[in-house]
Design an enzyme around this catalytic site. Structure first.
Site, PDB file in Angstrom:
ATOM      1  N   GLU A  35       1.022  -1.051  -0.139  1.00 41.25           N
ATOM      2  CA  GLU A  35      -0.173  -0.144  -0.145  1.00 41.25           C
ATOM      3  C   GLU A  35       0.774   1.132   0.118  1.00 41.25           C
ATOM      4  O   GLU A  35       0.374   2.259  -0.683  1.00 41.25           O
ATOM      5  CB  GLU A  35      -0.925  -0.058   1.215  1.00 41.25           C
ATOM      6  CG  GLU A  35      -2.137  -1.109   1.027  1.00 41.25           C
ATOM      7  CD  GLU A  35      -3.054  -0.806  -0.288  1.00 41.25           C
ATOM      8  OE1 GLU A  35      -3.143   0.373  -0.639  1.00 41.25           O
ATOM      9  OE2 GLU A  35      -3.857  -1.538  -0.678  1.00 41.25           O
ATOM     10  N   TYR A 118      -6.204   6.619   4.031  1.00 43.62           N
ATOM     11  CA  TYR A 118      -6.277   5.605   3.170  1.00 43.62           C
ATOM     12  C   TYR A 118      -5.585   4.297   3.704  1.00 43.62           C
ATOM     13  O   TYR A 118      -6.097   3.241   3.632  1.00 43.62           O
ATOM     14  CB  TYR A 118      -5.837   6.070   1.789  1.00 43.62           C
ATOM     15  CG  TYR A 118      -5.582   4.947   0.896  1.00 43.62           C
ATOM     16  CD1 TYR A 118      -6.532   4.368   0.333  1.00 43.62           C
ATOM     17  CD2 TYR A 118      -4.530   4.277   0.678  1.00 43.62           C
ATOM     18  CE1 TYR A 118      -6.712   3.423  -0.581  1.00 43.62           C
ATOM     19  CE2 TYR A 118      -4.250   3.228   0.076  1.00 43.62           C
ATOM     20  CZ  TYR A 118      -5.362   2.681  -0.480  1.00 43.62           C
ATOM     21  OH  TYR A 118      -5.173   1.350  -1.325  1.00 43.62           O
ATOM     22  N   ASP A 136      -9.327   5.700  -2.514  1.00 46.61           N
ATOM     23  CA  ASP A 136      -8.258   6.273  -3.121  1.00 46.61           C
ATOM     24  C   ASP A 136      -8.827   6.778  -4.358  1.00 46.61           C
ATOM     25  O   ASP A 136     -10.011   7.100  -4.336  1.00 46.61           O
ATOM     26  CB  ASP A 136      -7.203   5.135  -3.667  1.00 46.61           C
ATOM     27  CG  ASP A 136      -7.752   4.316  -4.773  1.00 46.61           C
ATOM     28  OD1 ASP A 136      -9.125   4.307  -4.953  1.00 46.61           O
ATOM     29  OD2 ASP A 136      -7.114   3.367  -5.186  1.00 46.61           O
TER      30      ASP A 136
END
Ligand code: SF4
Length: 297
Positions: A35, A118, A136
């Site tokens: 990520e 996020y 996102d």
């Protein structure tokens, strides 16, 4: 909304890209690494870097035991290298505060260095199967079109964006986590920014934007960022010199990386301020933790 989320999740089951961080058994650490790498770098460039990173540092404690300079070196050309430092700081924090195991709650994840709204929710959903809105850029655009009938999402607002996606999530955590990754995938490969592939879209029959006649976007316009000639490019070039050297480097080595002395000095100052390089007493610079040890008092 049930049929909407089901259509997205079913589509994912058939069409999702086979990405390494989606393999069954992927560790929470590997999800976190993926990520952070994916935040500002496209998938094809992340795939080999992700594999190399996890081969070298399969658990947070392994990275924490190495100096931050090694993280910056391994980051290579992924761009935005502060992420390498933050990932190293994350590894140290996970090792020190959580006995080497990536924490599972959003609050604990948010407390890690460099982990924002996020990333915390992405790790909670994808690594731990929780019901979390994961938002996102691609999800924002997909939801703006499919649900809100707008061509684009406009400026981000964490509160508003999280709430918009939260209302779409199924109640059951595993199904919600599945929808979260599926919505990201639809946004990434079907409902793309410039040329959405509506013919291949699982929610085409209900898409609010299509029903409204594809109205043009009339919100604030993002100005594309140029890269060539920017301080960011110069910082990258200087960092390349350091990555390629096992030892600290002097001014002569950096001078050949970029001709404009004032811009070079500005870039060097920014790298020092960001903690990406250490200035040494002899005038040379080193990657963080890569210089000679300070003399004992
Ligand atoms: Fe996006 Fe087209 Fe699907 Fe609507 S139908 S969500 S615009 S890809």
């Amino acid at each position: 909304m049930e049929s909407f989320t089901q259509a997205v999740s079913d589509w994912y089951g058939e069409h999702a890209r086979d990405l390494p961080w989606r393999q069954p058994g992927t560790s929470p650490w590997a999800v976190l690494v993926s990520e952070i790498m994916l935040q500002q770098t496209p998938v094809p460039r992340v795939v080999p870097a992700y594999a190399a990173w996890l081969t070298r540092w399969p658990v947070p404690a392994a990275l924490a035991a190495d100096p931050p300079a090694e993280a910056v070196r391994m980051w290579g050309k992924l761009g935005y290298p502060r992420r390498a430092l933050r990932l190293h700081e994350c590894a140290v924090a996970i090792t020190d505060r959580h006995a080497g195991a990536v924490p599972s709650t959003v609050d604990e994840l948010l407390a890690l260095p460099g982990v924002g709204a996020y990333t915390a929710r992405a790790v909670a959903a994808f690594a731990f199967g929780q019901r979390q809105p994961v938002v996102d850029t691609n999800v924002r655009r997909f939801v703006a079109r499919a649900v809100q009938g707008q061509a684009d999402a406009g400026p981000p607002s964490t509160t508003r964006d999280l709430a918009a996606v939260e209302t779409l999530l199924p109640a059951e955590p595993a199904r919600a986590a599945r929808f979260a990754v599926a919505a990201m995938e639809v946004g990434a490969v079907v409902c793309t920014a410039r040329t959405p592939r509506c013919q291949a879209c699982p929610v085409r029959p209900s898409c609010a934007w299509l029903r409204a006649g594809r109205p043009a976007y009339d919100g604030p316009v993002k100005v594309p960022q140029r890269f060539a000639g920017t301080d960011r490019q110069v910082r990258g070039l200087l960092l390349d010199v350091l990555r390629g050297s096992a030892d600290p480097v002097g001014a002569a080595d950096l001078d050949i990386a970029w001709p404009d002395a004032a811009q070079r000095a500005r870039a060097l100052d920014a790298l020092v301020a960001d903690g990406l390089i250490d200035p040494l007493p002899d005038g040379r610079v080193a990657l963080p933790g890569d210089g000679p040890p300070s003399p004992r008092r």
